[in-house]
Write an enzyme that holds these catalytic residues in place. Structure first.
Site, PDB file in Angstrom:
ATOM      1  N   LYS A   1      25.132  80.688  19.829  1.00  0.00           N
ATOM      2  CA  LYS A   1      25.600  79.500  20.562  1.00  0.00           C
ATOM      3  C   LYS A   1      25.507  78.259  19.676  1.00  0.00           C
ATOM      4  CE  LYS A   1      24.168  81.497  24.885  1.00  0.00           C
ATOM      5  NZ  LYS A   1      22.997  81.744  25.710  1.00  0.00           N
TER       6      LYS A   1
ATOM      7  N   GLN B   1      17.963  79.752  28.581  1.00  0.00           N
ATOM      8  CA  GLN B   1      18.259  81.167  28.346  1.00  0.00           C
ATOM      9  C   GLN B   1      17.432  82.047  29.289  1.00  0.00           C
ATOM     10  OE1 GLN B   1      20.641  82.334  26.269  1.00  0.00           O
ATOM     11  NE2 GLN B   1      20.173  84.433  26.823  1.00  0.00           N
TER      12      GLN B   1
ATOM     13  N   ASP C   1      25.936  76.749  32.960  1.00  0.00           N
ATOM     14  CA  ASP C   1      25.850  78.173  33.282  1.00  0.00           C
ATOM     15  C   ASP C   1      26.426  78.478  34.662  1.00  0.00           C
ATOM     16  OD1 ASP C   1      24.791  79.957  31.426  1.00  0.00           O
ATOM     17  OD2 ASP C   1      22.754  79.210  31.716  1.00  0.00           O
TER      18      ASP C   1
HETATM   19  N1  GUN Z   1      21.202  85.674  29.797  1.00  0.00           N
HETATM   20  C1  GUN Z   1      22.220  86.580  29.796  1.00  0.00           C
HETATM   21  N2  GUN Z   1      23.383  85.967  30.088  1.00  0.00           N
HETATM   22  C2  GUN Z   1      23.100  84.661  30.256  1.00  0.00           C
HETATM   23  C3  GUN Z   1      23.907  83.530  30.553  1.00  0.00           C
HETATM   24  O1  GUN Z   1      25.124  83.589  30.745  1.00  0.00           O
HETATM   25  N3  GUN Z   1      23.227  82.351  30.639  1.00  0.00           N
HETATM   26  C4  GUN Z   1      21.884  82.256  30.458  1.00  0.00           C
HETATM   27  N4  GUN Z   1      21.326  81.061  30.577  1.00  0.00           N
HETATM   28  N5  GUN Z   1      21.118  83.282  30.177  1.00  0.00           N
HETATM   29  C5  GUN Z   1      21.732  84.476  30.076  1.00  0.00           C
END
Ligand code: GUN
Length: 283
Positions: free
Chosen positions: A52, A96, A119
């Site tokens: 990211k 995350q 998200d």
């Molecule tokens: N863990 C797995 N997929 C995601 C996601 O799309 N966002 C976040 N914050 N954590 C994740």
């Protein structure tokens, strides 16, 4: 022969639009900013977060990296979120998941300002989705919708079967498909005769996290098969779909890797730019 839905290509198209959005913001003196919070040292999460950060750099989004030890008290994480909510340079906040054991994940998600919740997990954004109103959409399911759109696969009137009911993928996926006028069935570990239910699907979305679980027994000839799974096995990265077994039956299918995976990150970047546009619109 099945169409291979190319997530790399669709995500590159979305990235182009995001870069154009960054340019529009720059003209107004705004640099979009994304804060990524990683608690603990889960290797898969570390690798996602690293990707990211590289995406942000390539696209022109400022990335604010917060890495906290797994022993961090919840109160400290709450305070960090409060600071990020108040920071005018931060337009998107991503914590995350999963958080290490002991954290109250729901409280953390609910603490993020809904307008910065790129998200799409905040109860406000999920509520908007239920009502079919504008909001940040969860990245993976929204990425799937963009893939379908890009290949002119209209869910309207089709029977979509979603396998998996997680808040990150299954539930928002079902709602997005429903909002696109599909007839939607959501399956889970307690579903009886799962293969028979899946065989009804015109669009089958697998989001269970079990390597190669979806075999030809689960697929109706001509179905569109979307594989959200990313499973690390001794044989490398594999999806929830047994690709080689299902390929001859499907009319279209996403590979792993190179399918849904790249879409999630592309949508995260797009959501961040959309958040920056919305937040700074009235400035
Ligand atoms: N863990 C797995 N997929 C995601 C996601 O799309 N966002 C976040 N914050 N954590 C994740």
């Amino acid at each position: 022969m099945a169409t291979i839905i190319d997530g790399k290509k669709v995500s590159a198209d979305i990235e182009q639009q995001t870069v154009a959005g960054v340019a529009r913001l720059t003209e107004r003196g705004v640099t979009p900013g994304l804060a990524v919070v990683l608690v603990g040292e889960d290797p898969a999460s570390q690798s996602y977060v690293g990707m990211k950060e590289r995406d942000c750099e390539r696209i022109g989004i400022r990335s604010f990296d917060h890495r906290l030890p797994a022993e961090t008290p919840q109160e400290e994480l709450n305070e960090l979120i409060d600071r990020l909510n108040a920071d005018p340079d931060v337009h998107g906040i991503l914590v995350q998941l999963p958080l290490p054991v002991g954290f109250d994940t729901e409280a953390v998600i609910a603490r993020i300002s809904p307008e910065k919740d790129v998200d799409g997990f905040h109860p406000f954004n999920l509520g908007q989705l239920v009502r079919g109103l504008p909001a940040h959409r969860a990245c993976t399911p929204y990425g799937v919708m963009k893939m379908l759109e890009s290949y002119s696969i209209d869910p309207a009137g089709k029977h979509a079967v979603v396998v998996g009911r997680s808040t990150i993928v299954g539930k928002p996926m079902a709602l997005l498909l429903l909002n696109a006028n599909a007839t939607v069935t959501v399956c889970h570990s307690r579903t009886r005769d799962l293969p028979a239910v899946c065989r009804q699907a015109d669009i089958l979305v697998a989001a269970v996290g079990r390597a190669k679980m979806i075999t030809s027994e689960y697929v109706k000839p001509g179905a569109v098969v979307i594989d959200v799974g990313i499973n690390r096995t001794d044989a490398g990265l594999v999806g929830d779909v047994d690709y080689d077994d299902v390929l001859p039956l499907a009319s279209a299918i996403t590979p792993v890797p190179g399918g849904v995976g790249p879409m999630t990150r592309a949508i995260l970047m797009a959501n961040t730019v959309a958040a920056a546009e919305a937040i700074t619109k009235t400035e």
